[in-house]
Design a protein around this motif. Sequence first.
Motif, PDB file in Angstrom:
ATOM      1  N   GLY A 181     -19.535  24.725  35.588  1.00  0.00           N
ATOM      2  CA  GLY A 181     -19.476  23.464  36.300  1.00  0.00           C
ATOM      3  C   GLY A 181     -18.311  23.337  37.264  1.00  0.00           C
ATOM      4  O   GLY A 181     -18.125  22.302  37.892  1.00  0.00           O
ATOM      5  N   ARG A 182     -17.503  24.392  37.377  1.00  0.00           N
ATOM      6  CA  ARG A 182     -16.389  24.347  38.332  1.00  0.00           C
ATOM      7  C   ARG A 182     -16.904  24.372  39.765  1.00  0.00           C
ATOM      8  O   ARG A 182     -16.227  23.896  40.673  1.00  0.00           O
ATOM      9  N   LEU A 183     -18.084  24.937  39.946  1.00  0.00           N
ATOM     10  CA  LEU A 183     -18.804  24.851  41.224  1.00  0.00           C
ATOM     11  C   LEU A 183     -20.063  24.039  40.922  1.00  0.00           C
ATOM     12  O   LEU A 183     -21.010  24.554  40.337  1.00  0.00           O
ATOM     13  N   PRO A 184     -20.069  22.763  41.270  1.00  0.00           N
ATOM     14  CA  PRO A 184     -21.195  21.905  40.900  1.00  0.00           C
ATOM     15  C   PRO A 184     -22.464  22.214  41.701  1.00  0.00           C
ATOM     16  O   PRO A 184     -22.404  22.814  42.771  1.00  0.00           O
ATOM     17  N   VAL A 185     -23.580  21.784  41.166  1.00  0.00           N
ATOM     18  CA  VAL A 185     -24.864  21.943  41.841  1.00  0.00           C
ATOM     19  C   VAL A 185     -24.760  21.313  43.225  1.00  0.00           C
ATOM     20  O   VAL A 185     -24.237  20.212  43.381  1.00  0.00           O
ATOM     21  N   GLY A 186     -25.226  22.053  44.215  1.00  0.00           N
ATOM     22  CA  GLY A 186     -25.199  21.553  45.581  1.00  0.00           C
ATOM     23  C   GLY A 186     -23.950  21.913  46.351  1.00  0.00           C
ATOM     24  O   GLY A 186     -23.876  21.683  47.554  1.00  0.00           O
ATOM     25  N   HIS A 187     -22.959  22.497  45.668  1.00  0.00           N
ATOM     26  CA  HIS A 187     -21.715  22.889  46.343  1.00  0.00           C
ATOM     27  C   HIS A 187     -22.028  23.975  47.365  1.00  0.00           C
ATOM     28  O   HIS A 187     -22.688  24.953  47.061  1.00  0.00           O
ATOM     29  N   LYS A 188     -21.544  23.771  48.597  1.00  0.00           N
ATOM     30  CA  LYS A 188     -21.785  24.751  49.648  1.00  0.00           C
ATOM     31  C   LYS A 188     -20.739  25.854  49.572  1.00  0.00           C
ATOM     32  O   LYS A 188     -19.539  25.589  49.571  1.00  0.00           O
ATOM     33  N   LEU A 189     -21.208  27.090  49.506  1.00  0.00           N
ATOM     34  CA  LEU A 189     -20.314  28.247  49.473  1.00  0.00           C
ATOM     35  C   LEU A 189     -19.887  28.598  50.895  1.00  0.00           C
ATOM     36  O   LEU A 189     -20.577  28.268  51.862  1.00  0.00           O
ATOM     37  N   PRO A 190     -18.768  29.292  51.023  1.00  0.00           N
ATOM     38  CA  PRO A 190     -18.345  29.731  52.357  1.00  0.00           C
ATOM     39  C   PRO A 190     -19.384  30.679  52.962  1.00  0.00           C
ATOM     40  O   PRO A 190     -20.171  31.293  52.252  1.00  0.00           O
ATOM     41  N   THR A 191     -19.337  30.812  54.267  1.00  0.00           N
ATOM     42  CA  THR A 191     -20.219  31.770  54.925  1.00  0.00           C
ATOM     43  C   THR A 191     -19.860  33.167  54.448  1.00  0.00           C
ATOM     44  O   THR A 191     -18.764  33.404  53.921  1.00  0.00           O
ATOM     45  N   VAL A 192     -20.769  34.090  54.632  1.00  0.00           N
ATOM     46  CA  VAL A 192     -20.528  35.483  54.260  1.00  0.00           C
ATOM     47  C   VAL A 192     -19.264  35.990  54.963  1.00  0.00           C
ATOM     48  O   VAL A 192     -18.365  36.546  54.330  1.00  0.00           O
ATOM     49  N   ARG A 193     -19.210  35.784  56.267  1.00  0.00           N
ATOM     50  CA  ARG A 193     -18.044  36.255  57.023  1.00  0.00           C
ATOM     51  C   ARG A 193     -16.766  35.571  56.581  1.00  0.00           C
ATOM     52  O   ARG A 193     -15.720  36.203  56.448  1.00  0.00           O
ATOM     53  N   GLY A 194     -16.855  34.266  56.362  1.00  0.00           N
ATOM     54  CA  GLY A 194     -15.669  33.512  55.947  1.00  0.00           C
ATOM     55  C   GLY A 194     -15.129  33.992  54.612  1.00  0.00           C
ATOM     56  O   GLY A 194     -13.912  34.180  54.456  1.00  0.00           O
ATOM     57  N   LEU A 195     -16.008  34.183  53.647  1.00  0.00           N
ATOM     58  CA  LEU A 195     -15.563  34.641  52.334  1.00  0.00           C
ATOM     59  C   LEU A 195     -15.060  36.074  52.395  1.00  0.00           C
ATOM     60  O   LEU A 195     -14.069  36.422  51.745  1.00  0.00           O
ATOM     61  N   ALA A 196     -15.723  36.900  53.198  1.00  0.00           N
ATOM     62  CA  ALA A 196     -15.281  38.289  53.354  1.00  0.00           C
ATOM     63  C   ALA A 196     -13.859  38.335  53.908  1.00  0.00           C
ATOM     64  O   ALA A 196     -13.014  39.070  53.405  1.00  0.00           O
ATOM     65  N   GLU A 197     -13.590  37.529  54.929  1.00  0.00           N
ATOM     66  CA  GLU A 197     -12.243  37.490  55.504  1.00  0.00           C
ATOM     67  C   GLU A 197     -11.230  36.973  54.491  1.00  0.00           C
ATOM     68  O   GLU A 197     -10.140  37.526  54.350  1.00  0.00           O
ATOM     69  N   GLU A 198     -11.606  35.914  53.776  1.00  0.00           N
ATOM     70  CA  GLU A 198     -10.708  35.309  52.784  1.00  0.00           C
ATOM     71  C   GLU A 198     -10.335  36.296  51.682  1.00  0.00           C
ATOM     72  O   GLU A 198      -9.195  36.348  51.234  1.00  0.00           O
ATOM     73  N   LEU A 199     -11.302  37.098  51.255  1.00  0.00           N
ATOM     74  CA  LEU A 199     -11.074  38.033  50.150  1.00  0.00           C
ATOM     75  C   LEU A 199     -10.685  39.430  50.613  1.00  0.00           C
ATOM     76  O   LEU A 199     -10.385  40.293  49.787  1.00  0.00           O
ATOM     77  N   GLY A 200     -10.752  39.667  51.909  1.00  0.00           N
ATOM     78  CA  GLY A 200     -10.427  40.992  52.424  1.00  0.00           C
ATOM     79  C   GLY A 200     -11.481  42.028  52.082  1.00  0.00           C
ATOM     80  O   GLY A 200     -11.164  43.192  51.818  1.00  0.00           O
ATOM     81  N   LEU A 201     -12.732  41.608  52.087  1.00  0.00           N
ATOM     82  CA  LEU A 201     -13.849  42.496  51.764  1.00  0.00           C
ATOM     83  C   LEU A 201     -14.724  42.683  52.994  1.00  0.00           C
ATOM     84  O   LEU A 201     -14.647  41.912  53.952  1.00  0.00           O
ATOM     85  N   ALA A 202     -15.586  43.663  52.924  1.00  0.00           N
ATOM     86  CA  ALA A 202     -16.564  43.860  53.989  1.00  0.00           C
ATOM     87  C   ALA A 202     -17.627  42.768  53.881  1.00  0.00           C
ATOM     88  O   ALA A 202     -18.015  42.363  52.777  1.00  0.00           O
ATOM     89  N   ALA A 203     -18.103  42.298  55.015  1.00  0.00           N
ATOM     90  CA  ALA A 203     -19.125  41.256  55.031  1.00  0.00           C
ATOM     91  C   ALA A 203     -20.373  41.712  54.278  1.00  0.00           C
ATOM     92  O   ALA A 203     -21.022  40.914  53.589  1.00  0.00           O
ATOM     93  N   ASN A 204     -20.707  42.998  54.380  1.00  0.00           N
ATOM     94  CA  ASN A 204     -21.882  43.520  53.684  1.00  0.00           C
ATOM     95  C   ASN A 204     -21.737  43.396  52.164  1.00  0.00           C
ATOM     96  O   ASN A 204     -22.712  43.132  51.466  1.00  0.00           O
TER      97      ASN A 204
END
Length: 106
Positions: free
Chosen positions: A12-35
Amino acid sequence: MRTQIADAALAGRLPVGHKLPTVRGLAEELGLAANTVAKAYRALEADGVVETRGRHGTFIAAAADSAAREAAAAAQAYAERARRLGLTFEEATAAALDALRARFDA
């Protein structure tokens, strides 16, 4: 990352309907490849944890909806297999009920 999102949604820390970051945004934030992030999002969607709404983004799915969809898909697959095996409706129903009783009564 996949496990962390799934665990957060389940807790429940991420509630139903919570919008996740875009693929690119999360990849940049975590330092991962977008793929890598895209693969994780696809796996989470296959697991029913998230739902993608086209260009609107990726959102945490309702667990009950996800479970119901997965159960319906499994039931459909079972019905198709039972039919291919030549089982009658009664035989297929009896086999499914036996399996359910064994799992839920155990």
